[in-house]
Design a protein around this motif. Structure first.
Motif, PDB file in Angstrom:
ATOM      1  N   GLY A  60       1.179   3.251   0.936  1.00  0.00           N
ATOM      2  CA  GLY A  60       0.696   3.519  -0.552  1.00  0.00           C
ATOM      3  C   GLY A  60       1.657   3.524  -1.332  1.00  0.00           C
ATOM      4  N   ALA A  61       3.005   3.872  -1.028  1.00  0.00           N
ATOM      5  CA  ALA A  61       3.937   3.938  -1.993  1.00  0.00           C
ATOM      6  C   ALA A  61       4.442   2.334  -2.321  1.00  0.00           C
ATOM      7  CB  ALA A  61       5.353   4.542  -1.454  1.00  0.00           C
ATOM      8  N   VAL A  62       4.514   1.462  -1.067  1.00  0.00           N
ATOM      9  CA  VAL A  62       4.815   0.195  -1.329  1.00  0.00           C
ATOM     10  C   VAL A  62       3.741  -0.542  -2.154  1.00  0.00           C
ATOM     11  CG1 VAL A  62       5.106  -2.021   0.032  1.00  0.00           C
ATOM     12  CG2 VAL A  62       5.779   0.017   1.024  1.00  0.00           C
ATOM     13  N   LEU A  63       2.707  -0.308  -1.913  1.00  0.00           N
ATOM     14  CA  LEU A  63       1.511  -0.983  -2.644  1.00  0.00           C
ATOM     15  C   LEU A  63       1.435  -0.412  -4.064  1.00  0.00           C
ATOM     16  CD1 LEU A  63      -0.783  -2.816  -2.455  1.00  0.00           C
ATOM     17  CD2 LEU A  63      -2.245  -0.786  -2.052  1.00  0.00           C
ATOM     18  N   LEU A  64       1.916   0.860  -4.296  1.00  0.00           N
ATOM     19  CA  LEU A  64       1.898   1.055  -5.821  1.00  0.00           C
ATOM     20  C   LEU A  64       2.919   0.395  -6.586  1.00  0.00           C
ATOM     21  CD1 LEU A  64       1.005   2.982  -8.153  1.00  0.00           C
ATOM     22  CD2 LEU A  64       2.424   4.767  -7.077  1.00  0.00           C
ATOM     23  N   ASP A  65       4.234   0.556  -6.048  1.00  0.00           N
ATOM     24  CA  ASP A  65       5.146  -0.138  -6.796  1.00  0.00           C
ATOM     25  C   ASP A  65       4.995  -1.800  -6.753  1.00  0.00           C
ATOM     26  OD1 ASP A  65       6.692   2.051  -7.091  1.00  0.00           O
ATOM     27  OD2 ASP A  65       8.277   1.417  -5.552  1.00  0.00           O
ATOM     28  N   ALA A  66       4.241  -2.377  -5.802  1.00  0.00           N
ATOM     29  CA  ALA A  66       3.989  -3.664  -5.996  1.00  0.00           C
ATOM     30  C   ALA A  66       3.090  -3.891  -6.991  1.00  0.00           C
ATOM     31  CB  ALA A  66       3.259  -4.363  -4.516  1.00  0.00           C
ATOM     32  N   PHE A  67       2.011  -2.936  -7.261  1.00  0.00           N
ATOM     33  CA  PHE A  67       0.975  -2.945  -8.333  1.00  0.00           C
ATOM     34  C   PHE A  67       1.659  -3.020  -9.673  1.00  0.00           C
ATOM     35  CE2 PHE A  67      -2.748  -2.137 -10.584  1.00  0.00           C
ATOM     36  CZ  PHE A  67      -3.809  -2.895 -10.147  1.00  0.00           C
ATOM     37  N   LEU A  68       2.744  -1.968  -9.669  1.00  0.00           N
ATOM     38  CA  LEU A  68       3.347  -1.903 -10.892  1.00  0.00           C
ATOM     39  C   LEU A  68       4.134  -2.939 -11.183  1.00  0.00           C
ATOM     40  CD1 LEU A  68       4.347   1.867 -10.294  1.00  0.00           C
ATOM     41  CD2 LEU A  68       2.863   0.957 -12.206  1.00  0.00           C
ATOM     42  N   TRP A 121      -6.114  -2.156  -6.426  1.00  0.00           N
ATOM     43  CA  TRP A 121      -6.528  -1.036  -7.215  1.00  0.00           C
ATOM     44  C   TRP A 121      -7.556  -0.120  -6.592  1.00  0.00           C
ATOM     45  CZ3 TRP A 121      -7.239  -3.250 -12.857  1.00  0.00           C
ATOM     46  CH2 TRP A 121      -6.595  -1.961 -13.757  1.00  0.00           C
ATOM     47  N   ARG A 122      -8.363  -0.628  -5.763  1.00  0.00           N
ATOM     48  CA  ARG A 122      -9.428   0.336  -4.961  1.00  0.00           C
ATOM     49  C   ARG A 122      -8.446   1.008  -3.890  1.00  0.00           C
ATOM     50  NH1 ARG A 122     -14.697  -0.357  -5.831  1.00  0.00           N
ATOM     51  NH2 ARG A 122     -15.214  -2.279  -6.842  1.00  0.00           N
ATOM     52  N   ALA A 123      -7.536   0.308  -3.445  1.00  0.00           N
ATOM     53  CA  ALA A 123      -6.861   0.891  -2.170  1.00  0.00           C
ATOM     54  C   ALA A 123      -6.147   2.194  -2.708  1.00  0.00           C
ATOM     55  CB  ALA A 123      -6.112  -0.057  -1.646  1.00  0.00           C
ATOM     56  N   LEU A 124      -5.474   1.884  -3.824  1.00  0.00           N
ATOM     57  CA  LEU A 124      -4.639   3.134  -4.675  1.00  0.00           C
ATOM     58  C   LEU A 124      -5.471   4.238  -5.033  1.00  0.00           C
ATOM     59  CD1 LEU A 124      -2.049   0.966  -6.495  1.00  0.00           C
ATOM     60  CD2 LEU A 124      -1.718   2.281  -4.816  1.00  0.00           C
ATOM     61  N   ALA A 125      -6.922   4.048  -5.501  1.00  0.00           N
ATOM     62  CA  ALA A 125      -7.610   4.802  -5.857  1.00  0.00           C
ATOM     63  C   ALA A 125      -8.119   5.622  -4.751  1.00  0.00           C
ATOM     64  CB  ALA A 125      -8.796   4.376  -6.728  1.00  0.00           C
ATOM     65  N   ALA A 126      -8.494   5.003  -3.798  1.00  0.00           N
ATOM     66  CA  ALA A 126      -8.794   5.610  -2.555  1.00  0.00           C
ATOM     67  C   ALA A 126      -7.825   6.393  -1.813  1.00  0.00           C
ATOM     68  CB  ALA A 126      -9.380   4.707  -1.387  1.00  0.00           C
ATOM     69  N   GLU A 127      -6.462   6.003  -1.783  1.00  0.00           N
ATOM     70  CA  GLU A 127      -5.488   6.725  -1.356  1.00  0.00           C
ATOM     71  C   GLU A 127      -5.001   7.899  -1.946  1.00  0.00           C
ATOM     72  OE1 GLU A 127      -2.397   7.645   1.583  1.00  0.00           O
ATOM     73  OE2 GLU A 127      -4.074   6.298   1.634  1.00  0.00           O
ATOM     74  N   GLY A 128      -5.231   7.857  -3.321  1.00  0.00           N
ATOM     75  CA  GLY A 128      -4.888   8.987  -4.025  1.00  0.00           C
ATOM     76  C   GLY A 128      -5.736  10.330  -4.000  1.00  0.00           C
ATOM     77  N   MET A 129      -7.018  10.042  -3.441  1.00  0.00           N
ATOM     78  CA  MET A 129      -7.914  11.097  -3.044  1.00  0.00           C
ATOM     79  C   MET A 129      -7.337  11.987  -2.122  1.00  0.00           C
ATOM     80  SD  MET A 129     -11.480   9.401  -3.737  1.00  0.00           S
ATOM     81  CE  MET A 129     -12.288  10.969  -3.765  1.00  0.00           C
ATOM     82  N   ILE A 130      -6.544  11.528  -1.185  1.00  0.00           N
ATOM     83  CA  ILE A 130      -6.204  12.377   0.044  1.00  0.00           C
ATOM     84  C   ILE A 130      -4.652  12.368   0.093  1.00  0.00           C
ATOM     85  CG2 ILE A 130      -8.233  11.522   1.421  1.00  0.00           C
ATOM     86  CD1 ILE A 130      -6.212   9.565   2.935  1.00  0.00           C
TER      87      ILE A 130
END
Length: 210
Positions: A60-68, A121-130
């Motif tokens: 999740g952290a990788v994906l967030l930085d990639a999205f940023l 975006w969906r992945a980050l939103a879903a992961e952020g919930m848990i």
């Protein structure tokens, strides 16, 4: 006898980081977040998985930085095209608040529907919930900066007498941003420009007869 220069570790690290970003974004679109793994990202990027764990604690952290990073690239491209430093999601002030808000909401809808943004975006939103830590970072680095652009535009409108003095801009923007995000995330209906326009109109003028 010619001497070889020492390898540039900074450049090598940047190439690896870029490859990891690209791999994470591609894979989450191809296989979904549930099947995304650090091992798969490492294999696609051509790096060892320990390289990834040295920089990030989770996928999740990788994906967030990639999205940023994707957003930063878009901002740089916009700056290059404009010939000066600019903000990717800068909200213009034409003096017509309704039109300005509708234009930005329409652009947001286009991004939501863009395959390049949709899956991560969906992945980050879903992961952020848990994942509270990732959620906090997501809000701080990605969501809130975008929302603050609406706050700034509404504050300008307040000064111009286009918004009632008692209105809190940070709360007001949720009248359209909240329903928009919910419809996109939960797929409760078609996500269209017409829908976005109605959200803005209802937020600005209410639903009771005037």
């Amino acid at each position: 006898m010619a001497t070889k220069s020492a390898p540039d570790s900074t450049r090598r690290s940047e190439r690896s980081r870029r490859a990891i970003y690209d791999a994470a974004m591609d894979l989450v679109t191809e296989v979904g977040y549930g099947k995304l793994t650090i091992e798969a990202i490492a294999a696609r990027a051509g790096v060892g998985k320990q390289t990834i764990y040295r920089w990030w604690p989770s996928k999740g952290a990788v994906l967030l930085d990639a999205f940023l990073d994707l957003g930063a690239q878009a901002t740089q491209e916009a700056s290059d095209a404009a010939g000066h430093e600019t903000t990717q999601y800068e909200i213009p002030d034409t003096g017509d608040l309704e039109t300005d808000l509708k234009n930005v909401v329409r652009s947001t809808i286009d991004e939501f529907k863009n395959p390049k943004y949709d899956a991560p975006w969906r992945a980050l939103a879903a992961e952020g919930m848990i994942n509270p830590e990732l959620s906090a970072e997501y809000v701080e680095k990605l969501l809130e900066p975008s929302l603050q652009l609406f706050v700034k535009r509404l504050e300008i409108a307040k000064e111009a007498g286009q918004v009632a003095p008692h209105v809190d801009p940070r709360i007001a923007l949720e009248l359209w941003s909240g329903p928009l995000a919910q419809r996109w995330l939960q797929r409760t209906g078609p996500l269209t420009h017409e829908y976005g326009d109605k959200l803005v109109e209802y937020a600005l003028y209410g639903i009771a007869p005037r």
